[in-house]
Scaffold this motif. Sequence first.
Motif, PDB file in Angstrom:
ATOM      1  N   ILE A  57      -7.435  14.202  -1.260  1.00  0.00           N
ATOM      2  CA  ILE A  57      -8.258  13.302  -0.451  1.00  0.00           C
ATOM      3  C   ILE A  57      -7.482  12.022  -0.173  1.00  0.00           C
ATOM      4  O   ILE A  57      -6.367  11.832  -0.693  1.00  0.00           O
ATOM      5  N   LEU A  58      -8.046  11.141   0.625  1.00  0.00           N
ATOM      6  CA  LEU A  58      -7.338   9.931   1.030  1.00  0.00           C
ATOM      7  C   LEU A  58      -6.914   9.081  -0.158  1.00  0.00           C
ATOM      8  O   LEU A  58      -5.788   8.574  -0.201  1.00  0.00           O
ATOM      9  N   ASP A  59      -7.797   8.914  -1.148  1.00  0.00           N
ATOM     10  CA  ASP A  59      -7.474   8.054  -2.284  1.00  0.00           C
ATOM     11  C   ASP A  59      -6.320   8.608  -3.112  1.00  0.00           C
ATOM     12  O   ASP A  59      -5.433   7.866  -3.537  1.00  0.00           O
ATOM     13  N   THR A  60      -6.333   9.916  -3.377  1.00  0.00           N
ATOM     14  CA  THR A  60      -5.236  10.503  -4.153  1.00  0.00           C
ATOM     15  C   THR A  60      -3.950  10.539  -3.328  1.00  0.00           C
ATOM     16  O   THR A  60      -2.848  10.414  -3.869  1.00  0.00           O
ATOM     17  N   TYR A  61      -4.089  10.700  -2.026  1.00  0.00           N
ATOM     18  CA  TYR A  61      -2.939  10.680  -1.123  1.00  0.00           C
ATOM     19  C   TYR A  61      -2.255   9.313  -1.165  1.00  0.00           C
ATOM     20  O   TYR A  61      -1.029   9.213  -1.262  1.00  0.00           O
ATOM     21  N   VAL A  62      -3.059   8.262  -1.091  1.00  0.00           N
ATOM     22  CA  VAL A  62      -2.530   6.899  -1.181  1.00  0.00           C
ATOM     23  C   VAL A  62      -1.867   6.677  -2.534  1.00  0.00           C
ATOM     24  O   VAL A  62      -0.790   6.066  -2.623  1.00  0.00           O
ATOM     25  N   PHE A  63      -2.489   7.162  -3.582  1.00  0.00           N
ATOM     26  CA  PHE A  63      -1.932   6.987  -4.928  1.00  0.00           C
ATOM     27  C   PHE A  63      -0.551   7.647  -5.045  1.00  0.00           C
ATOM     28  O   PHE A  63       0.380   7.052  -5.574  1.00  0.00           O
ATOM     29  N   TYR A  97       3.800   6.213  11.732  1.00  0.00           N
ATOM     30  CA  TYR A  97       4.405   7.168  10.799  1.00  0.00           C
ATOM     31  C   TYR A  97       3.331   8.045  10.145  1.00  0.00           C
ATOM     32  O   TYR A  97       3.491   9.263  10.027  1.00  0.00           O
ATOM     33  N   ILE A  98       2.216   7.423   9.745  1.00  0.00           N
ATOM     34  CA  ILE A  98       1.118   8.174   9.132  1.00  0.00           C
ATOM     35  C   ILE A  98       0.556   9.193  10.112  1.00  0.00           C
ATOM     36  O   ILE A  98       0.287  10.345   9.752  1.00  0.00           O
ATOM     37  N   TYR A  99       0.380   8.774  11.362  1.00  0.00           N
ATOM     38  CA  TYR A  99      -0.183   9.664  12.375  1.00  0.00           C
ATOM     39  C   TYR A  99       0.712  10.878  12.594  1.00  0.00           C
ATOM     40  O   TYR A  99       0.225  11.970  12.909  1.00  0.00           O
ATOM     41  N   GLY A 100       2.007  10.710  12.403  1.00  0.00           N
ATOM     42  CA  GLY A 100       2.945  11.812  12.613  1.00  0.00           C
ATOM     43  C   GLY A 100       3.111  12.728  11.424  1.00  0.00           C
ATOM     44  O   GLY A 100       3.706  13.812  11.548  1.00  0.00           O
ATOM     45  N   LEU A 101       2.581  12.354  10.249  1.00  0.00           N
ATOM     46  CA  LEU A 101       2.713  13.202   9.063  1.00  0.00           C
ATOM     47  C   LEU A 101       1.838  14.442   9.197  1.00  0.00           C
ATOM     48  O   LEU A 101       0.674  14.353   9.615  1.00  0.00           O
ATOM     49  N   PRO A 102       2.359  15.616   8.835  1.00  0.00           N
ATOM     50  CA  PRO A 102       1.557  16.838   8.966  1.00  0.00           C
ATOM     51  C   PRO A 102       0.388  16.895   7.990  1.00  0.00           C
ATOM     52  O   PRO A 102      -0.590  17.607   8.233  1.00  0.00           O
ATOM     53  N   ASP A 103       0.475  16.158   6.878  1.00  0.00           N
ATOM     54  CA  ASP A 103      -0.574  16.226   5.858  1.00  0.00           C
ATOM     55  C   ASP A 103      -1.756  15.298   6.149  1.00  0.00           C
ATOM     56  O   ASP A 103      -2.823  15.467   5.547  1.00  0.00           O
ATOM     57  N   THR A 104      -1.581  14.321   7.023  1.00  0.00           N
ATOM     58  CA  THR A 104      -2.603  13.290   7.202  1.00  0.00           C
ATOM     59  C   THR A 104      -3.937  13.857   7.660  1.00  0.00           C
ATOM     60  O   THR A 104      -4.983  13.591   7.063  1.00  0.00           O
ATOM     61  N   MET A 105      -3.928  14.644   8.714  1.00  0.00           N
ATOM     62  CA  MET A 105      -5.176  15.191   9.240  1.00  0.00           C
ATOM     63  C   MET A 105      -5.820  16.143   8.247  1.00  0.00           C
ATOM     64  O   MET A 105      -7.050  16.200   8.123  1.00  0.00           O
ATOM     65  N   ALA A 150     -14.447  10.405  -1.451  1.00  0.00           N
ATOM     66  CA  ALA A 150     -14.766  11.722  -2.005  1.00  0.00           C
ATOM     67  C   ALA A 150     -14.671  11.741  -3.522  1.00  0.00           C
ATOM     68  O   ALA A 150     -14.872  12.792  -4.129  1.00  0.00           O
ATOM     69  N   GLY A 151     -14.372  10.604  -4.135  1.00  0.00           N
ATOM     70  CA  GLY A 151     -14.346  10.548  -5.601  1.00  0.00           C
ATOM     71  C   GLY A 151     -12.952  10.630  -6.182  1.00  0.00           C
ATOM     72  O   GLY A 151     -12.533  11.701  -6.636  1.00  0.00           O
ATOM     73  N   PHE A 152     -12.228   9.499  -6.184  1.00  0.00           N
ATOM     74  CA  PHE A 152     -10.858   9.501  -6.692  1.00  0.00           C
ATOM     75  C   PHE A 152     -10.793   9.905  -8.162  1.00  0.00           C
ATOM     76  O   PHE A 152      -9.959  10.730  -8.555  1.00  0.00           O
ATOM     77  N   ASP A 153     -11.654   9.326  -9.006  1.00  0.00           N
ATOM     78  CA  ASP A 153     -11.617   9.611 -10.441  1.00  0.00           C
ATOM     79  C   ASP A 153     -11.757  11.100 -10.716  1.00  0.00           C
ATOM     80  O   ASP A 153     -11.025  11.668 -11.530  1.00  0.00           O
ATOM     81  N   GLN A 154     -12.703  11.722 -10.062  1.00  0.00           N
ATOM     82  CA  GLN A 154     -12.944  13.142 -10.287  1.00  0.00           C
ATOM     83  C   GLN A 154     -11.758  13.987  -9.825  1.00  0.00           C
ATOM     84  O   GLN A 154     -11.251  14.822 -10.579  1.00  0.00           O
ATOM     85  N   VAL A 155     -11.331  13.777  -8.588  1.00  0.00           N
ATOM     86  CA  VAL A 155     -10.259  14.596  -8.028  1.00  0.00           C
ATOM     87  C   VAL A 155      -8.959  14.382  -8.794  1.00  0.00           C
ATOM     88  O   VAL A 155      -8.249  15.352  -9.126  1.00  0.00           O
TER      89      VAL A 155
END
Length: 299
Positions: free
Chosen positions: A250-256, A60-68, A231-236
């Motif tokens: 970034i990945l961390d904010t995306y997961v959040f 499912y993640i691989y198919g999301l347009p935002d992942t890459m 890439a720095g979750f706290d900052q972003v």
Amino acid sequence: MARRNWKLELPLHLMLLPGLALVLLFCYGPMVGIAIAFQNFNPMNGLLGSEWVGWEHFRYIYGLPDTMAVIRNTVFISLMKIAAGLVAPIATALLLNEVGKRLFKRTVQTVLYMPHFLSWVIMAGILIDVLSPSAGIVNQFLGWLGFPKVLFLGNSHLFPYVLVATDVLKEFGFGTIVYLAAIAGINPALYEAAVIDGAGRWKMTLYITLPSIVPIVVLMLTLSLGNVLNAGFDQVFNLYNPSVYSTGDILDTYVFRIGLGNGQFGVATAVGLFKSVISLLLISVSYMLAYRFANYRIF
């Protein structure tokens, strides 16, 4: 003899137990939650009662347009931070090394080092005020020079570079101290011999100072490779907004956002697990490079 050494070292091993217990509790204990990446997790049912779905979340993640796009943002911002975070401290350390007045030198070091101790919550509040398009001092200064006001935190093209610049502003004082310590360890006889040969300050910097700190530069660079996906979750998180998601997410904010914002715990855990596996590989490679090029070993 071995038994005697064991008795002497026993108090030291006992001192490690509290730290070891904390590591097991807070670092290894939560790893049980990795199972959520392979489940349709329901908080009401828990880990044992949730349905197992295998690799469905990863597909499912691989198919999301935002992942890459998120992965590209993460790598791009991280690499820029690594490059800028390497150049700025080295240049500053070389300049401070040429300062003769110790009081001025120590004062500058302290001022540069202070932002390192501020959390990104505080730093972000300061930056939002400073970069404000209406009352921020930066835009007021640009207005005095005749330039139009710039929306630094709302422009998707500028936002990644704002992240890099503010990260350098906060952290390069710490790196400066590291390189100043490396410069202080250079044998003074090398400079004395260079003076006798008629070398100036620029030649001494180019042929003595820089080559002498190359090992620590290589070490810092190789160790930073393991943080390419951090890439720095706290900052972003404290600086970004929906208008800059396209280049600042970034990945961390995306997961959040996926996990806590949308309640897709399985998908969020799958993204986090993917990031952790890649980070582990990068850290392993970086330590191998550090051992090969800088003779750095943990054990």
